[in-house]
Design a protein around this motif. Structure first.
Motif, PDB file in Angstrom:
ATOM      1  N   LEU A   4       0.851  -1.188   0.000  1.00 21.45           N
ATOM      2  CA  LEU A   4       0.000   0.000   0.000  1.00 21.45           C
ATOM      3  C   LEU A   4       0.883   1.234   0.000  1.00 21.45           C
ATOM      4  CD1 LEU A   4      -2.236  -1.303   2.911  1.00 21.45           C
ATOM      5  CD2 LEU A   4      -2.936  -1.270   0.502  1.00 21.45           C
ATOM      6  N   ASN A   5       0.740   2.084  -1.004  1.00 20.46           N
ATOM      7  CA  ASN A   5       1.606   3.257  -1.114  1.00 20.46           C
ATOM      8  C   ASN A   5       0.781   4.532  -1.094  1.00 20.46           C
ATOM      9  OD1 ASN A   5       4.279   4.483  -1.644  1.00 20.46           O
ATOM     10  ND2 ASN A   5       3.315   5.159  -3.541  1.00 20.46           N
ATOM     11  N   GLY A   6       1.160   5.455  -0.210  1.00 21.49           N
ATOM     12  CA  GLY A   6       0.453   6.724  -0.138  1.00 21.49           C
ATOM     13  C   GLY A   6       1.096   7.650   0.868  1.00 21.49           C
ATOM     14  N   ALA A   7       0.584   8.859   0.934  1.00 26.03           N
ATOM     15  CA  ALA A   7       1.107   9.864   1.855  1.00 26.03           C
ATOM     16  C   ALA A   7       0.719   9.525   3.293  1.00 26.03           C
ATOM     17  CB  ALA A   7       0.552  11.237   1.482  1.00 26.03           C
ATOM     18  N   PRO A   8       1.441  10.060   4.281  1.00 26.54           N
ATOM     19  CA  PRO A   8       1.026   9.905   5.672  1.00 26.54           C
ATOM     20  C   PRO A   8      -0.401  10.406   5.874  1.00 26.54           C
ATOM     21  CG  PRO A   8       3.250  10.803   5.576  1.00 26.54           C
ATOM     22  CD  PRO A   8       2.724  10.811   4.168  1.00 26.54           C
ATOM     23  N   ARG A   9      -1.157   9.661   6.641  1.00 26.71           N
ATOM     24  CA  ARG A   9      -2.559   9.940   6.961  1.00 26.71           C
ATOM     25  C   ARG A   9      -3.497   9.738   5.783  1.00 26.71           C
ATOM     26  NH1 ARG A   9      -3.036   8.432  11.226  1.00 26.71           N
ATOM     27  NH2 ARG A   9      -5.003   9.501  11.548  1.00 26.71           N
ATOM     28  N   PRO A 147       0.983  23.320   4.798  1.00 27.17           N
ATOM     29  CA  PRO A 147       2.436  23.365   4.992  1.00 27.17           C
ATOM     30  C   PRO A 147       3.198  22.649   3.875  1.00 27.17           C
ATOM     31  CG  PRO A 147       1.316  22.763   7.032  1.00 27.17           C
ATOM     32  CD  PRO A 147       0.295  22.709   5.943  1.00 27.17           C
ATOM     33  N   LEU A 148       4.411  23.134   3.615  1.00 25.64           N
ATOM     34  CA  LEU A 148       5.231  22.584   2.542  1.00 25.64           C
ATOM     35  C   LEU A 148       5.450  21.080   2.674  1.00 25.64           C
ATOM     36  CD1 LEU A 148       6.974  22.985   0.014  1.00 25.64           C
ATOM     37  CD2 LEU A 148       8.883  23.567   1.540  1.00 25.64           C
ATOM     38  N   PRO A 149       5.769  20.547   3.865  1.00 22.38           N
ATOM     39  CA  PRO A 149       5.983  19.090   3.944  1.00 22.38           C
ATOM     40  C   PRO A 149       4.775  18.277   3.480  1.00 22.38           C
ATOM     41  CG  PRO A 149       6.803  20.153   5.919  1.00 22.38           C
ATOM     42  CD  PRO A 149       6.044  21.204   5.155  1.00 22.38           C
ATOM     43  N   VAL A 150       3.565  18.776   3.771  1.00 23.18           N
ATOM     44  CA  VAL A 150       2.352  18.067   3.349  1.00 23.18           C
ATOM     45  C   VAL A 150       2.217  18.139   1.830  1.00 23.18           C
ATOM     46  CG1 VAL A 150      -0.143  17.883   3.645  1.00 23.18           C
ATOM     47  CG2 VAL A 150       1.287  18.652   5.555  1.00 23.18           C
ATOM     48  N   ARG A 151       2.482  19.305   1.263  1.00 26.08           N
ATOM     49  CA  ARG A 151       2.410  19.451  -0.198  1.00 26.08           C
ATOM     50  C   ARG A 151       3.434  18.562  -0.892  1.00 26.08           C
ATOM     51  NH1 ARG A 151       2.665  24.984   0.975  1.00 26.08           N
ATOM     52  NH2 ARG A 151       4.527  25.235  -0.313  1.00 26.08           N
ATOM     53  N   LEU A 152       4.644  18.488  -0.336  1.00 28.66           N
ATOM     54  CA  LEU A 152       5.688  17.677  -0.952  1.00 28.66           C
ATOM     55  C   LEU A 152       5.302  16.189  -0.962  1.00 28.66           C
ATOM     56  CD1 LEU A 152       8.923  19.352   0.466  1.00 28.66           C
ATOM     57  CD2 LEU A 152       8.085  19.430  -1.891  1.00 28.66           C
ATOM     58  N   TRP A 153       4.746  15.721   0.138  1.00 27.49           N
ATOM     59  CA  TRP A 153       4.278  14.329   0.155  1.00 27.49           C
ATOM     60  C   TRP A 153       3.245  14.098  -0.937  1.00 27.49           C
ATOM     61  CZ3 TRP A 153       6.258  10.126   1.762  1.00 27.49           C
ATOM     62  CH2 TRP A 153       6.973  10.038   2.949  1.00 27.49           C
ATOM     63  N   GLN A 154       2.279  14.993  -1.027  1.00 27.55           N
ATOM     64  CA  GLN A 154       1.194  14.822  -1.985  1.00 27.55           C
ATOM     65  C   GLN A 154       1.728  14.803  -3.419  1.00 27.55           C
ATOM     66  OE1 GLN A 154      -1.472  14.138  -0.482  1.00 27.55           O
ATOM     67  NE2 GLN A 154      -3.269  14.494  -1.760  1.00 27.55           N
ATOM     68  N   GLN A 155       2.761  15.588  -3.683  1.00 31.54           N
ATOM     69  CA  GLN A 155       3.320  15.677  -5.036  1.00 31.54           C
ATOM     70  C   GLN A 155       4.212  14.492  -5.373  1.00 31.54           C
ATOM     71  OE1 GLN A 155       5.362  19.423  -4.797  1.00 31.54           O
ATOM     72  NE2 GLN A 155       3.468  20.591  -4.543  1.00 31.54           N
ATOM     73  N   ALA A 156       4.963  13.999  -4.380  1.00 33.94           N
ATOM     74  CA  ALA A 156       6.031  13.038  -4.670  1.00 33.94           C
ATOM     75  C   ALA A 156       5.633  11.580  -4.514  1.00 33.94           C
ATOM     76  CB  ALA A 156       7.240  13.323  -3.767  1.00 33.94           C
ATOM     77  N   VAL A 157       4.686  11.293  -3.639  1.00 39.11           N
ATOM     78  CA  VAL A 157       4.469   9.903  -3.256  1.00 39.11           C
ATOM     79  C   VAL A 157       3.843   9.074  -4.377  1.00 39.11           C
ATOM     80  CG1 VAL A 157       2.145  10.113  -2.256  1.00 39.11           C
ATOM     81  CG2 VAL A 157       3.782   8.483  -1.265  1.00 39.11           C
TER      82      VAL A 157
END
Length: 208
Positions: A4-9, A147-157
C-alpha cells in the motif's frame, strides 16, 4: 503480497489492519511504522524520511533500509506467508536514488499487488490535525494552511503513479478498500506494476 503506497494519513495503516483482520491466512505487516520501530532512534525516521531533502545525513541509509525491507517481504512470500506493507515511496531526495525501481526488482516473479492509496490533501490535513497531539504531525494554520511538507508528500508519493489498483480513502472505508483489493486479487490477471517499475525506462512512460 499487498503493498500500500500513499502519503502519511492517507489511510494505509487502517487498510493494512483490515486486511490482517479479514483476509484468510496469516498476513504479516512489514510496513513503514513497523520498520521505524526496528530502526535505531538516531536514524529515524529511516525509510519514512520526508520528500524535499530535509535530512541529507540520513539519505545514504535509506536505499539499504528499503532493500532489506523488500528482501524480507520476498523471503516471507517465498516461505508461503502473506505480507501486507504500508509504505510512502518517493525519490525526492537531495540526490537521485531510484529506490522504488530497486525495490520493485526485488519482487519480480512474486505475487505482489501494488496499491495506490489516494486521499485529497484537504482530508489529509483534517486527519493530521486530529492526530497532531498524539503523533506530532505537521498541521496547517491560519498563516500556513497547507504546509510545505504536506504538499511535498502529496506531489512526490504517487510519482510515477504505476499501480495495479488505486483506492480513494476519502470516498471508501477501510473495509471497502479491502473489498476492492480482494476483488482485484481474485479477478486476475497477475499484477504487473512491479514488473514495469523494475525497468525505469518503462516507469518513465507514465501510468498503466
Amino acid at each position: 503480497m499487498v503493498i500500500l503506497n500513499g502519503a502519511p494519513r492517507s489511510g494505509k495503516s487502517s487498510i493494512a489492519r483490515a486486511i490482517q483482520e479479514s483476509f484468510d491466512g496469516v498476513w504479516i505487516n512489514l510496513g513503514v511504522d513497523v520498520y521505524e520501530q526496528a530502526t535505531p532512534p538516531r536514524y529515524r525516521p529511516g525509510i519514512g524520511l520526508r520528500p524535499g531533502g530535509e535530512r541529507p545525513d540520513l539519505e545514504g541509509l535509506v536505499p539499504g533500509l528499503y532493500a532489506a525491507l523488500y528482501e524480507s517481504m520476498a523471503a516471507h512470500s517465498r516461505l508461503g506467508l502473506n505480507v501486507v506493507a504500508d509504505v510512502g515511496h518517493h525519490d525526492a531526495y537531495s540526490k537521485p536514488l531510484h529506490i522504488l525501481a530497486d525495490c520493485a526488482r526485488r519482487l519480480v516473479g512474486l505475487p505482489a499487488l501494488f496499491v495506490g492509496v489516494r486521499c485529497p490533501i484537504d482530508v489529509i490535513l483534517e486527519r493530521r490535525a486530529a492526530s497532531a497531539a498524539e503523533k506530532g504531525y505537521v498541521t496547517g494554520s491560519r498563516h500556513d494552511p497547507t504546509p510545505l511538507p504536506v504538499r511535498l508528500w502529496q506531489q512526490a508519493v504517487h510519482d510515477p503513479g504505476l499501480y495495479d489498483l488505486e483506492v480513494d480513502t476519502s470516498r471508501l472505508t477501510p473495509a471497502q478498500c479491502v473489498d476492492a483489493i480482494r476483488g482485484r486479487l481474485r479477478q486476475g490477471p497477475q499484477p504487473t506494476a512491479f514488473q514495469k517499475l523494475s525497468d525505469p525506462s518503462l516507469a518513465a512512460r507514465g501510468p498503466l
